[in-house]
Scaffold this motif. Structure first.
Motif, PDB file in Angstrom:
ATOM      1  N   PRO A 191     142.872  40.451  13.911  1.00 44.72           N
ATOM      2  CA  PRO A 191     142.478  39.705  15.114  1.00 44.72           C
ATOM      3  C   PRO A 191     142.032  38.268  14.836  1.00 44.72           C
ATOM      4  O   PRO A 191     141.847  37.497  15.784  1.00 44.72           O
ATOM      5  N   VAL A 192     141.853  37.913  13.583  1.00 45.14           N
ATOM      6  CA  VAL A 192     141.537  36.524  13.253  1.00 45.14           C
ATOM      7  C   VAL A 192     142.827  35.729  13.060  1.00 45.14           C
ATOM      8  O   VAL A 192     142.987  34.624  13.581  1.00 45.14           O
ATOM      9  N   LEU A 193     143.778  36.310  12.320  1.00 44.07           N
ATOM     10  CA  LEU A 193     145.055  35.642  12.085  1.00 44.07           C
ATOM     11  C   LEU A 193     146.004  35.753  13.280  1.00 44.07           C
ATOM     12  O   LEU A 193     146.982  35.020  13.373  1.00 44.07           O
ATOM     13  N   HIS A 194     145.734  36.727  14.168  1.00 45.65           N
ATOM     14  CA  HIS A 194     146.594  36.983  15.329  1.00 45.65           C
ATOM     15  C   HIS A 194     148.009  37.344  14.897  1.00 45.65           C
ATOM     16  O   HIS A 194     148.996  36.843  15.437  1.00 45.65           O
ATOM     17  N   THR A 195     148.102  38.210  13.886  1.00 43.45           N
ATOM     18  CA  THR A 195     149.421  38.639  13.425  1.00 43.45           C
ATOM     19  C   THR A 195     149.364  40.059  12.892  1.00 43.45           C
ATOM     20  O   THR A 195     148.290  40.548  12.504  1.00 43.45           O
ATOM     21  N   ALA A 196     150.543  40.690  12.893  1.00 44.97           N
ATOM     22  CA  ALA A 196     150.677  41.965  12.194  1.00 44.97           C
ATOM     23  C   ALA A 196     150.581  41.695  10.701  1.00 44.97           C
ATOM     24  O   ALA A 196     150.977  40.634  10.215  1.00 44.97           O
ATOM     25  N   VAL A 197     150.037  42.669   9.949  1.00 46.91           N
ATOM     26  CA  VAL A 197     149.955  42.558   8.496  1.00 46.91           C
ATOM     27  C   VAL A 197     150.442  43.863   7.883  1.00 46.91           C
ATOM     28  O   VAL A 197     150.423  44.911   8.528  1.00 46.91           O
ATOM     29  N   SER A 198     150.851  43.783   6.617  1.00 48.71           N
ATOM     30  CA  SER A 198     151.342  44.982   5.936  1.00 48.71           C
ATOM     31  C   SER A 198     150.180  45.816   5.423  1.00 48.71           C
ATOM     32  O   SER A 198     149.041  45.342   5.328  1.00 48.71           O
ATOM     33  N   ASP A 199     150.474  47.055   5.071  1.00 49.54           N
ATOM     34  CA  ASP A 199     149.434  47.935   4.524  1.00 49.54           C
ATOM     35  C   ASP A 199     148.807  47.336   3.270  1.00 49.54           C
ATOM     36  O   ASP A 199     147.625  47.555   2.994  1.00 49.54           O
ATOM     37  N   LEU A 200     149.594  46.592   2.486  1.00 52.73           N
ATOM     38  CA  LEU A 200     149.080  46.026   1.241  1.00 52.73           C
ATOM     39  C   LEU A 200     148.050  44.933   1.500  1.00 52.73           C
ATOM     40  O   LEU A 200     147.242  44.604   0.635  1.00 52.73           O
ATOM     41  N   GLU A 201     148.081  44.374   2.721  1.00 57.25           N
ATOM     42  CA  GLU A 201     147.129  43.322   3.081  1.00 57.25           C
ATOM     43  C   GLU A 201     145.901  43.877   3.785  1.00 57.25           C
ATOM     44  O   GLU A 201     145.092  43.135   4.314  1.00 57.25           O
ATOM     45  N   VAL A 202     145.789  45.210   3.764  1.00 60.60           N
ATOM     46  CA  VAL A 202     144.633  45.881   4.367  1.00 60.60           C
ATOM     47  C   VAL A 202     143.851  46.568   3.259  1.00 60.60           C
ATOM     48  O   VAL A 202     144.407  47.341   2.484  1.00 60.60           O
ATOM     49  N   VAL A 203     142.584  46.253   3.156  1.00 62.70           N
ATOM     50  CA  VAL A 203     141.712  46.858   2.145  1.00 62.70           C
ATOM     51  C   VAL A 203     140.731  47.772   2.858  1.00 62.70           C
ATOM     52  O   VAL A 203     139.929  47.321   3.681  1.00 62.70           O
ATOM     53  N   SER A 204     140.788  49.059   2.543  1.00 59.88           N
ATOM     54  CA  SER A 204     139.881  50.026   3.172  1.00 59.88           C
ATOM     55  C   SER A 204     138.795  50.424   2.188  1.00 59.88           C
ATOM     56  O   SER A 204     139.088  50.873   1.079  1.00 59.88           O
ATOM     57  N   GLU A 205     137.553  50.226   2.590  1.00 56.12           N
ATOM     58  CA  GLU A 205     136.421  50.600   1.745  1.00 56.12           C
ATOM     59  C   GLU A 205     135.409  51.374   2.580  1.00 56.12           C
ATOM     60  O   GLU A 205     135.289  51.160   3.792  1.00 56.12           O
ATOM     61  N   GLU A 206     134.687  52.258   1.910  1.00 54.64           N
ATOM     62  CA  GLU A 206     133.699  53.077   2.611  1.00 54.64           C
ATOM     63  C   GLU A 206     132.521  52.213   3.048  1.00 54.64           C
ATOM     64  O   GLU A 206     131.984  51.423   2.266  1.00 54.64           O
ATOM     65  N   GLU A 207     132.137  52.367   4.322  1.00 51.21           N
ATOM     66  CA  GLU A 207     131.000  51.628   4.860  1.00 51.21           C
ATOM     67  C   GLU A 207     130.128  52.576   5.679  1.00 51.21           C
ATOM     68  O   GLU A 207     130.581  53.643   6.120  1.00 51.21           O
ATOM     69  N   ALA A 208     128.880  52.197   5.857  1.00 48.08           N
ATOM     70  CA  ALA A 208     127.967  52.994   6.678  1.00 48.08           C
ATOM     71  C   ALA A 208     128.242  52.707   8.151  1.00 48.08           C
ATOM     72  O   ALA A 208     128.344  51.548   8.564  1.00 48.08           O
ATOM     73  N   GLY A 209     128.398  53.776   8.924  1.00 49.39           N
ATOM     74  CA  GLY A 209     128.636  53.613  10.355  1.00 49.39           C
ATOM     75  C   GLY A 209     127.985  54.742  11.127  1.00 49.39           C
ATOM     76  O   GLY A 209     127.002  55.341  10.657  1.00 49.39           O
ATOM     77  N   HIS A 210     128.518  55.019  12.314  1.00 47.32           N
ATOM     78  CA  HIS A 210     127.964  56.076  13.151  1.00 47.32           C
ATOM     79  C   HIS A 210     129.077  56.912  13.758  1.00 47.32           C
ATOM     80  O   HIS A 210     130.222  56.469  13.877  1.00 47.32           O
ATOM     81  N   GLN A 418     153.386  36.981  13.217  1.00 39.94           N
ATOM     82  CA  GLN A 418     153.139  36.017  14.290  1.00 39.94           C
ATOM     83  C   GLN A 418     152.481  34.746  13.735  1.00 39.94           C
ATOM     84  O   GLN A 418     151.373  34.367  14.096  1.00 39.94           O
ATOM     85  N   ILE A 419     153.183  34.127  12.777  1.00 40.45           N
ATOM     86  CA  ILE A 419     152.701  32.872  12.185  1.00 40.45           C
ATOM     87  C   ILE A 419     153.856  31.878  12.181  1.00 40.45           C
ATOM     88  O   ILE A 419     154.957  32.182  12.631  1.00 40.45           O
ATOM     89  N   TRP A 420     153.634  30.678  11.644  1.00 40.23           N
ATOM     90  CA  TRP A 420     154.652  29.626  11.668  1.00 40.23           C
ATOM     91  C   TRP A 420     155.312  29.393  10.314  1.00 40.23           C
ATOM     92  O   TRP A 420     156.426  28.872  10.262  1.00 40.23           O
ATOM     93  N   TRP A 421     154.619  29.713   9.234  1.00 40.85           N
ATOM     94  CA  TRP A 421     155.168  29.419   7.897  1.00 40.85           C
ATOM     95  C   TRP A 421     155.926  30.639   7.401  1.00 40.85           C
ATOM     96  O   TRP A 421     155.354  31.709   7.217  1.00 40.85           O
ATOM     97  N   GLY A 422     157.212  30.461   7.178  1.00 45.01           N
ATOM     98  CA  GLY A 422     158.045  31.558   6.705  1.00 45.01           C
ATOM     99  C   GLY A 422     159.456  31.414   7.233  1.00 45.01           C
ATOM    100  O   GLY A 422     159.820  30.412   7.853  1.00 45.01           O
ATOM    101  N   HIS A 423     160.269  32.430   6.974  1.00 42.02           N
ATOM    102  CA  HIS A 423     161.639  32.426   7.490  1.00 42.02           C
ATOM    103  C   HIS A 423     161.605  32.821   8.975  1.00 42.02           C
ATOM    104  O   HIS A 423     161.257  33.956   9.297  1.00 42.02           O
ATOM    105  N   ARG A 424     161.980  31.900   9.822  1.00 41.24           N
ATOM    106  CA  ARG A 424     161.916  32.179  11.251  1.00 41.24           C
ATOM    107  C   ARG A 424     162.982  33.220  11.619  1.00 41.24           C
ATOM    108  O   ARG A 424     164.108  33.185  11.114  1.00 41.24           O
ATOM    109  N   ILE A 425     162.600  34.159  12.487  1.00 43.79           N
ATOM    110  CA  ILE A 425     163.526  35.212  12.894  1.00 43.79           C
ATOM    111  C   ILE A 425     164.790  34.566  13.486  1.00 43.79           C
ATOM    112  O   ILE A 425     164.685  33.755  14.425  1.00 43.79           O
ATOM    113  N   PRO A 426     165.981  34.912  12.981  1.00 42.28           N
ATOM    114  CA  PRO A 426     167.214  34.293  13.497  1.00 42.28           C
ATOM    115  C   PRO A 426     167.690  34.988  14.776  1.00 42.28           C
ATOM    116  O   PRO A 426     168.768  35.588  14.825  1.00 42.28           O
TER     117      PRO A 426
END
Length: 940
Positions: A191-210, A418-426
């Motif tokens: 939600p900060v980059l406003h784009t889809a990301v791959s699983d490799l760009e997601v880091v899951s760590e245990e945190e305290a919650g409810h 959903q970014i600008w730098w890269g190979h634009r979808i043809p």
């Protein structure tokens, strides 16, 4: 054993001798620049093709320990095969790193008070290219520091014209075959980059919650179901409550409706085996638009998908009291409202895995959007088969199972960002939303004219392709595909892919699928999977842990204050920064010394076992820095004793048993190393070379050679033979060591080569040593093992009895065989010099020996009379003092035990302890008296 340089026999050292101490900084940059200028890294054009594709590092990146480890292994293989005479190519290049690079430039704009939208897409992309030209080469410079012999003349970039052409061609062809499509599905959304990301760009760590337990009322009744959730805000998008079909508690509710709290909507109770009856209440809220598992349940039950978020994860529900609230503010308000209405049953503390974007740290949301996908199922079948039938081999083989598990459960691949730098979808769209996928705008307009019968305005898709899409084409796009280039025909399929297990799916599998699809061939023959570098305690290296080691710091050294500043820079929490500072000061009170590249590379090679984790300990690199010093000093000794001397390149020579032994051992080591490299056992190869150079060549052969070179009775042909052996074994060892330690070996080889009859311009183009079986000399090896065992036995006695190494000692040999006697006569000079034998006596059968210290060599005894080791008067005085002390202690203990009060009142264990002391004292006194008798019997 020391091999400090000595003056050569018969002359002073030459003026151009190696410097007295090894200084890696004085040689490494100079040597690398000379290699690159000379074009030595390019393929030779001759021999069997051997090619490795570098896993393209991010253009934004800098070298970390994982890169340095991996690149060391690849460079070792490349240098090894180059020296084998193969037509060797290590393909250089970097990845455009879409998200990471865009973030770098956006931060620069932010510092100027601007956003990318102020520039517009075209100007923003120009700005990124400008940054790349000015600052994007950090990691390639660092790779050079590591000695990486990549063919820089062929360097590629995933956004260069050739690779961009390949990307477009692949996209269009896959779309034409129905293997690329556009659809609305759930993705990882930052939600900060406003784009889809791959699983490799997601880091899951245990945190305290409810865990919030919420009551969902059964419509039309006073009953309710209790649903537990860690994300109360997502209830706004619930479309069902699920229970297990066999759960007796809830069977009666299946098919009924519940009132979804705070929304005014009613949703059904459904039955699905996805629900775990034993977890929580056994009731699960189903939010298909915001949970990957719920999405699959929703598809099975044809549930509606309600997207409740904007792209920034704010609530998007017009008319709702939570509309436009940030998701976490909405959570607080929802919980308060539930509690106010009596619908919050309880809240419990709960540990949970929280997915965060690796670049922004924002909590990732499963988000429903229109994206482009590759239908990978059809591509996966042959990708599985090529491993099954052996066209591709995984090393270690156990990673094959991991590959199969991923490939047989493969999901379609989201390739749009959903970014600008890269190979634009043809792809282009008309006003009616029709899609035209084409190689360029002109082709898209031609398709639109054919459809409409007239010219219509088109807009190109705003999205770009996932970076992994272009990386998947890397093995063939870098060689010129879709053109049928000479390089493609020569080097494809490539030989081996060297990579970590963490990207088997993200990169390895996708390269295999794309390579098979577009070339009809596998992209590589073997996949060598290495472990991941961790700290000495097995912990992952991370900034938050403060345990990151920078390979360049290990090469160049870094002072404590700079290291502390580097490790704490950018940390937002003062407490964390303080903790990391304290830990760093404790671990590195003097900073990190400069170890040089070769020591670091050898450390990596020695750690390259076939495990999942590589624990990096600075103690290892310190030891291998010492190895560099050892080799340097050995080379100085050799040069001092051979430069300007007859080294036996012509004329008659005579080889001693020591000469023949070291040459023989080198052939055996060459065979070990050859086998180790074949099996990708870098650890075994490096340790075999290390042991040979340090323990056999330096510790033994150099010392043995001194005996010949300094003996005035040595014949000229013996001197020539030993000098030739010194230089040729060293020159061969340098070739053997070069793939792992390229710099020190090149520097020394340049000085040794001519003495060994070599005329090449560089070590890196010399042939790698192969075992010569005809030079294996079992007899010489057996003889030298005997001599070394005798010398070692004498040295052990000296050490045990604290006798100076310089003190000459008489040696006696007892119970020896005729072979032992033969070896003794042949090796008297070595025993005299290296065992410091004052005299050597062979005792015939039945001949008695004096009281002696003994070492065994097989069945033979090596004796050193105690009289030669001990000062009789001093030893008797020492024994007397020790006995007096023990007799006093024994008397005290006996007196205590003779006291009836002590025996009666003391605890049983104390009495037993005292009785044990008496026995110990009495035994020790008996031994000392026996020893005194022996000493008294000694002469003098």
């Amino acid at each position: 054993m020391s091999q400090n340089p000595q003056k050569p026999a018969g002359g002073a050292p030459p003026e151009n001798a190696l410097s007295k101490s090894y200084d890696p900084h004085a040689i490494e940059t100079r040597i690398y620049e000379a290699w690159e200028r000379a074009g030595y890294f390019a393929a030779s054009g001759q021999g069997a093709p051997y090619c490795i594709m570098i896993p393209p590092p991010n253009v934004t990146g800098s070298l970390h320990m994982g890169h340095a480890f991996q690149d060391t292994l690849m460079d070792t293989l490349i240098r090894y095969h180059r020296m084998q005479g193969d037509n060797t190519l290590w393909q250089a290049g970097t990845d455009h790193a879409g998200i990471a690079t865009q973030m770098v430039v956006e931060r620069q704009l932010e510092a100027e008070g601007k956003t990318r939208h102020d520039l517009g897409r075209e100007e923003f992309v120009k700005r990124v290219w400008q940054w790349k030209a000015e600052s994007g080469g950090t990691i390639t410079r660092q790779l050079r520091r590591m000695g990486a012999s990549l063919d820089w003349s062929r360097e590629r970039f995933t956004m260069d014209d050739g690779l961009s052409h390949a990307v477009t061609e692949v996209f269009v062809r896959l779309h034409e075959e129905g293997l690329i499509y556009r659809g609305k599905r759930l993705v990882n959304w930052d939600p900060v980059l406003h784009t889809a990301v791959s699983d490799l760009e997601v880091v899951s760590e245990e945190e305290a919650g409810h865990l919030w337990h919420i009551r969902y009322p059964i419509a039309g009744t006073k009953e309710h179901l209790v649903v537990a959730t860690t994300r109360p805000e997502t209830m706004l998008g619930d479309t069902a409550v699920a229970v297990h079909p066999d759960d007796e508690r809830y069977k009666k509710f299946i098919g009924k409706m519940v009132e979804l709290p705070l929304t005014g909507r009613k949703i059904p109770v459904i039955a699905d085996e996805y629900v775990d009856k034993e977890f929580g209440s056994g009731c699960v809220k189903i939010t298909p638009a915001h949970d990957f598992n719920d999405y699959e349940v929703g598809k099975r039950h044809n549930l509606p998908l309600i997207n409740i978020f904007f792209s920034d994860a704010g609530v998007n529900l017009p008319g709702s009291p939570y509309h436009n609230l940030d998701r976490f503010k909405a959570r607080k308000q929802i919980v308060a409202d539930l509690e106010a209405r009596g619908l919050l049953e309880r809240v419990q503390d709960h540990k949970l895995m929280v997915p965060r974007g690796d670049r922004t740290g924002a909590v990732i949301e499963p988000f429903l959007t229109d994206q482009w996908y590759v239908k990978v199922g059809p591509l996966a079948q042959e990708a599985i088969q090529c491993v099954e039938d052996g066209r591709i081999k995984f090393v270690p083989e156990n990673w094959t199972k991991t590959y199969y598990e991923w490939m047989r459960n493969i999901q379609d691949w989201c390739i749009s960002r959903q970014i600008w730098w890269g190979h634009r979808i043809p792809a282009w769209y008309d006003a009616d939303g029709h899609i035209y996928v084409a190689r360029n705008a002109a082709e898209a307009h031609a398709q639109a004219r054919k459809k409409h019968g007239l010219e219509v305005p088109l807009e190109q898709d705003e999205d770009v392709l996932d970076t992994w899409f272009s990386s998947a084409l890397w093995p063939f796009s870098t060689l010129g595909w879709p053109g049928q280039t000479k390089e493609l025909k020569t080097f494809y399929p490539t030989s081996v892919l060297v990579t970590g297990f963490d990207i088997i799916f993200f990169w390895v599998a996708r390269m295999i699928m794309m390579g098979l699809k577009f070339t009809g061939e596998v992209p590589f023959r073997e996949v060598y999977i290495h472990g991941l570098v961790r700290d000495a305690h097995g912990q992952k290296m991370s900034k938050s842990k403060g345990n990151i080691l920078d390979p360049i710091d290990l090469i160049d050294g870094i002072d404590l204050e700079t290291l502390v500043a580097k490790r704490t820079r950018g940390l937002m929490q003062p407490q964390m920064a303080k903790k990391i500072e304290q830990a760093t000061r404790k671990e590195f009170p003097n900073g990190i010394p400069a170890y040089g590249t070769d020591a670091l590379r050898f450390t990596f090679a020695s750690l390259a076992t076939q495990g999942r984790d590589i624990k990096f300990d600075l103690g290892r690199i310190d030891g291998y820095r010492n190895f560099c010093n050892k080799l340097w000093n050995a080379a100085r000794y050799v040069l001092m004793n051979t430069e300007g001397q007859d080294c036996g390149l012509s004329g008659k020579i005579e080889l001693t048993a020591a000469d023949r032994w070291i040459v023989s051992r080198q052939q055996e080591v060459a065979a070990e190393v050859e086998s180790a490299f074949r099996e990708y056992r870098f650890d075994l190869a490096s340790q075999a070379i290390y042991s040979f150079i340090w323990h056999e060549y330096c510790d033994w052969y150099l010392e043995l050679s001194k005996v010949v070179l300094t003996d005035t009775h040595s014949r000229p042909e013996q001197l020539r033979g030993t000098r030739r052996t010194l230089v040729q074994v060293l020159e061969t060892a340098l070739r053997m060591l070069h793939p792992v330690m390229p710099f020190i070996t090149e520097e020394v080889w340049q000085r040794v080569a001519k003495l060994a009859g070599k005329t090449g311009a560089t070590l890196m183009r010399e042939p790698y040593p192969r075992p010569e079986r005809n030079l294996i000399d079992a007899a010489a090896s057996e003889e030298m093992r005997w001599a070394m065992a005798v010398i070692t036995g004498v040295r052990n006695i000296r050490g045990e009895m604290d006798i100076s190494p310089a003190k000459p000692l008489p040696l006696m040999f007892q119970d020896g065989s005729p072979a032992d006697k033969k070896y003794l006569e042949a090796n008297r000079p070595y025993l005299a010099a290296l065992a410091r034998a004052e005299s050597i006596t062979w005792l015939d059968k039945g001949q008695e020996a004096p009281e002696s210290a003994t070492a065994l060599v097989g069945h033979m005894k090596v004796l050193i009379p105690l009289g030669s080791l001990i000062d009789k008067r001093a030893e008797l005085e020492r024994l007397g003092k020790e006995m007096d002390k023990l007799e006093k202690e024994l008397a005290k203990a006996k007196t205590k035990l003779a006291n009836p009060d002590f025996v009666a009142r003391a605890p049983q264990n104390v009495v037993e302890q005292e009785q044990g002391r008496v026995q110990q004292f009495e035994t020790a006194l008996v031994n000392l008296r026996h020893q005194r008798v022996k000493v008294e019997a000694l002469p003098g």
